[in-house]
Motif scaffolding. Structure first.
Motif, PDB file in Angstrom:
ATOM      1  N   UNK A  36      14.830  -6.747  35.501  1.00 46.24           N
ATOM      2  CA  UNK A  36      14.579  -7.281  34.153  1.00 46.24           C
ATOM      3  C   UNK A  36      15.743  -8.127  33.656  1.00 46.24           C
ATOM      4  N   UNK A  37      16.964  -7.728  33.965  1.00 50.36           N
ATOM      5  CA  UNK A  37      18.135  -8.472  33.483  1.00 50.36           C
ATOM      6  C   UNK A  37      18.220  -9.870  34.091  1.00 50.36           C
ATOM      7  N   UNK A  38      17.477 -10.098  35.171  1.00 50.40           N
ATOM      8  CA  UNK A  38      17.448 -11.408  35.831  1.00 50.40           C
ATOM      9  C   UNK A  38      16.290 -12.266  35.338  1.00 50.40           C
ATOM     10  N   UNK A  39      15.512 -11.732  34.399  1.00 46.42           N
ATOM     11  CA  UNK A  39      14.344 -12.457  33.903  1.00 46.42           C
ATOM     12  C   UNK A  39      13.163 -12.370  34.849  1.00 46.42           C
ATOM     13  N   UNK A  44       6.940 -11.245  40.015  1.00 46.16           N
ATOM     14  CA  UNK A  44       7.669 -12.500  40.237  1.00 46.16           C
ATOM     15  C   UNK A  44       8.633 -12.351  41.415  1.00 46.16           C
ATOM     16  N   UNK A  45       9.299 -11.211  41.482  1.00 46.19           N
ATOM     17  CA  UNK A  45      10.231 -10.934  42.574  1.00 46.19           C
ATOM     18  C   UNK A  45       9.491 -10.911  43.909  1.00 46.19           C
ATOM     19  N   UNK A  46       8.321 -10.290  43.922  1.00 41.90           N
ATOM     20  CA  UNK A  46       7.515 -10.213  45.144  1.00 41.90           C
ATOM     21  C   UNK A  46       7.124 -11.611  45.625  1.00 41.90           C
ATOM     22  N   UNK A  47       6.764 -12.482  44.719  1.00 43.41           N
ATOM     23  CA  UNK A  47       6.361 -13.834  45.110  1.00 43.41           C
ATOM     24  C   UNK A  47       7.564 -14.635  45.583  1.00 43.41           C
ATOM     25  N   UNK A 109      19.312 -18.215  43.971  1.00 48.48           N
ATOM     26  CA  UNK A 109      20.371 -17.415  43.349  1.00 48.48           C
ATOM     27  C   UNK A 109      19.799 -16.165  42.678  1.00 48.48           C
ATOM     28  N   UNK A 110      18.696 -16.325  41.975  1.00 46.75           N
ATOM     29  CA  UNK A 110      18.052 -15.186  41.308  1.00 46.75           C
ATOM     30  C   UNK A 110      17.527 -14.197  42.350  1.00 46.75           C
ATOM     31  N   UNK A 111      16.895 -14.708  43.403  1.00 49.05           N
ATOM     32  CA  UNK A 111      16.366 -13.832  44.450  1.00 49.05           C
ATOM     33  C   UNK A 111      17.505 -13.074  45.124  1.00 49.05           C
ATOM     34  N   UNK A 112      18.600 -13.751  45.425  1.00 40.91           N
ATOM     35  CA  UNK A 112      19.756 -13.094  46.052  1.00 40.91           C
ATOM     36  C   UNK A 112      20.358 -12.041  45.124  1.00 40.91           C
ATOM     37  N   UNK A 113      20.418 -12.343  43.827  1.00 42.27           N
ATOM     38  CA  UNK A 113      20.935 -11.373  42.858  1.00 42.27           C
ATOM     39  C   UNK A 113      20.038 -10.131  42.813  1.00 42.27           C
ATOM     40  N   UNK A 116      20.884  -7.960  45.672  1.00 46.94           N
ATOM     41  CA  UNK A 116      22.119  -7.199  45.460  1.00 46.94           C
ATOM     42  C   UNK A 116      21.868  -5.972  44.579  1.00 46.94           C
ATOM     43  N   UNK A 117      20.961  -6.086  43.623  1.00 47.75           N
ATOM     44  CA  UNK A 117      20.595  -4.932  42.796  1.00 47.75           C
ATOM     45  C   UNK A 117      19.763  -3.922  43.593  1.00 47.75           C
ATOM     46  N   UNK A 118      18.928  -4.428  44.480  1.00 44.25           N
ATOM     47  CA  UNK A 118      18.016  -3.572  45.228  1.00 44.25           C
ATOM     48  C   UNK A 118      18.729  -2.720  46.263  1.00 44.25           C
ATOM     49  N   UNK A 119      19.813  -3.204  46.841  1.00 48.55           N
ATOM     50  CA  UNK A 119      20.468  -2.494  47.939  1.00 48.55           C
ATOM     51  C   UNK A 119      20.916  -1.077  47.560  1.00 48.55           C
TER      52      UNK A 119
END
Length: 154
Positions: A36-39, A44-47, A109-113, A116-119
């Motif tokens: 959520x903090x990434x908007x 959206x993340x899945x796509x 950049x958003x996907x990579x961020x 980093x949260x998911x790990x």
């Protein structure tokens, strides 16, 4: 009137499917909170992940097929991603109307961020589960997906 009964495997699979439904709902909620903090939302993340996994620009219909999702829903989310500057549409030399979806630098950049949260989150979820157990569950889900795809249940 006789009623058809589930086989023992059918009964076990029914329970497994119900657990998958519950887990899916919890995963979507957890994913929404995580990014959520990434908007982003889980959808959206899945796509974004499907775009990255494709390895090359693909039209929305192909992304939807790869996700096992409804094309119209994927189109709506891709349009939102485009509005927010995470993807752009490019001309498809093979099909005039089916534009290609391309990740922008901001989208990467958003996907990579998000990754980093998911790990640490996924490492915590995996704590106490063996790789062998996870791989067995993966095989069962993969076999179930294959059977559904073969039967036209997409």
């Amino acid at each position: 009137m006789s009623k058809t009964k589930r086989t023992p495997a059918g009964e076990a699979l029914t329970g497994f499917i119900l657990e998958l439904f519950r887990a899916n709902g919890l995963l979507l909620t957890a994913g929404d909170r995580l990014v959520a903090s990434l908007g982003l939302t889980s959808a959206r993340w899945q796509i974004l992940g499907a775009i990255v996994d494709a390895g090359r620009p693909e039209p929305v219909a192909w992304l939807a097929r790869n996700l096992g999702a409804n094309r119209q829903n994927v189109q709506r989310i891709v349009n939102d991603l485009e509005r927010d500057g995470l993807v752009v549409f490019e001309v498809n030399p093979h099909h005039r109307r089916a534009q290609l979806v391309v990740l922008t630098d901001k989208g990467r950049q958003i996907f990579d961020a998000a990754g980093r949260l998911q790990t640490p989150w996924v490492n915590g979820l995996a704590d106490g589960l063996s790789v062998k157990e996870i791989e067995a569950a993966h095989r069962v889900i993969g076999a179930l997906r294959d059977r559904l795809e073969e039967s036209g249940e997409r």
